[in-house]
Design a protein around this motif. Structure first.
Motif, PDB file in Angstrom:
ATOM      1  N   ILE A 139      33.458  47.648  28.800  1.00 57.26           N
ATOM      2  CA  ILE A 139      34.362  46.789  29.604  1.00 57.26           C
ATOM      3  C   ILE A 139      35.380  48.013  29.873  1.00 57.26           C
ATOM      4  O   ILE A 139      35.613  49.056  29.512  1.00 57.26           O
ATOM      5  N   THR A 141      38.417  48.846  33.802  1.00 56.05           N
ATOM      6  CA  THR A 141      39.122  48.300  34.550  1.00 56.05           C
ATOM      7  C   THR A 141      39.279  49.126  35.940  1.00 56.05           C
ATOM      8  O   THR A 141      38.801  50.025  35.762  1.00 56.05           O
ATOM      9  N   LEU A 150      39.312  43.330  35.626  1.00 56.71           N
ATOM     10  CA  LEU A 150      38.721  43.558  34.416  1.00 56.71           C
ATOM     11  C   LEU A 150      37.418  43.468  34.779  1.00 56.71           C
ATOM     12  O   LEU A 150      36.742  42.546  35.431  1.00 56.71           O
ATOM     13  N   PHE A 167      41.076  37.929  33.338  1.00 56.47           N
ATOM     14  CA  PHE A 167      42.052  38.367  32.251  1.00 56.47           C
ATOM     15  C   PHE A 167      42.386  37.084  31.360  1.00 56.47           C
ATOM     16  O   PHE A 167      42.160  35.919  31.574  1.00 56.47           O
TER      17      PHE A 167
END
Length: 339
Positions: A139, A141, A150, A167
């Motif tokens: 995960i 950004t 994201l 998000f």
């Protein structure tokens, strides 16, 4: 060869892997321009001041957020630039999670990640193989085109893919959005067993090649027919049952119909008929020796029925299509001999 739409580095702990981002999907919808009916004049849109009726130059346009009662907070482009996310060129992996824990509702769009150069190959391969062995999704950004995303990064065969994600506050709560929420119901074991039996009979291995955009196919067929100057006739869609009031009766009939289930929607057909301009509606292909109609799929039979211009083919079963195609061929054969 496609060009990377974004370049930077994939951050994995203290390791940075130079990567490029490539679109993994494409939109194949048919896109139309707008014209005034009966003319070849394109429709154009202009930016008009609703009070003065005058066109406004793009550089003179600012943005406004409505705050109620017809009032707006006006924000200039330069003000937005000052608070825009930094131009970081790093996709920073902060966590690893089990892919099964991510609800698909969060996924947005898929991209491929590829090493930028030969020097990045080894670090890229290490991350790919480590993620495969761990069975985890990264995960992260990152910033692309002045917007922060994201993202979920996962291995797929020989490459890493990046899925942009919504998000949490961008995913709507069904309690707030649905006027009539589903209510928990009770069923007997027999009822559930029958429903599960239907699911089992329709279960197959996932093969994306089994599914087609049949509406797009019909649109392209319509465009090609009009380009050739053919006559276009649209038949009605098959009628759907609207008088079934017994849920279990419908379920039982569905289980019976699901025998011999064929995966995908490729057998679905539309009601579009085309004929060459000025052609006899009863014209068609001559019989094809050596071909056993019983060996053809419903889709193949439908295609032949379409070539032979068999009326009502969109509502026919496979057996009915076979009989209709055979009869149409025999009719064509007699016509040829008579001529």
């Amino acid at each position: 060869m496609a060009r990377a739409i974004w370049t930077g580095a994939l951050g994995f702990g203290l390791v940075n892997v130079p990567v490029g981002l490539y679109s993994a999907t494409e939109d194949k919808s048919v896109h139309f321009n707008q014209f005034e009916r009966g003319t070849s004049s394109r429709i154009r849109y202009r930016r008009i001041n609703e009070d003065t009726g005058e066109e406004v130059d793009y550089d003179d346009i600012v943005k406004g957020e409505e705050i109620g009662d017809g009032r707006y907070v006006i924000v200039a482009p330069e003000e937005l630039e000052e608070i825009a996310p930094g131009r970081s060129r790093v996709i920073d992996i902060s966590d690893f999670v089990d892919v099964a824990e991510i609800d698909p509702i969060y996924y947005q769009k898929t991209y491929y990640l590829a090493p930028q150069d030969d020097q990045a190959q080894r670090a890229y391969a290490l991350l790919l193989q480590a993620m495969e062995r761990a069975g985890r999704v990264g995960i992260a950004t990152f910033v692309m085109r002045s917007k922060q995303y994201l993202a979920a990064i996962r291995p797929q065969g020989e490459v890493l893919t990046l899925e942009t994600m919504f998000f949490a506050d961008e995913v709507r709560d069904p309690v707030d959005e649905i006027e009539q929420l589903p209510v928990r119901q009770s069923f007997t074991s027999r009822d559930l067993d029958m429903a599960v039996s239907l699911i089992d009979s329709m279960t197959t291995e996932w093969d994306p090649g089994n599914y087609r955009d049949t509406y797009r196919d019909r649109v392209n067929e319509l465009i090609e027919a009009k380009r050739r100057g053919d006559e276009v006739v649209t038949e009605g869609e098959p009628e759907t049952a609207s008088n079934v009031v017994d849920l279990m009766e419908a379920l039982s009939a569905s289980v019976a119909n699901a025998k011999g289930h064929r995966p995908g929607n490729a057998q679905d057909t539309g009601g579009l008929t085309t004929r060459r301009a000025g052609a006899d509606a009863d014209g068609g292909d001559a019989d094809r020796p050596g071909e056993d109609l019983g060996d053809l799929s419903k889709k193949e039979l439908y295609d032949q029925a379409q070539e032979l211009d068999v009326a009502g083919r969109s509502t026919m079963t496979k057996d009915e299509l076979e009989d209709a195609v055979r009869a149409a061929r025999q009719g064509d054969g007699r016509a040829s001999k008579a001529s």
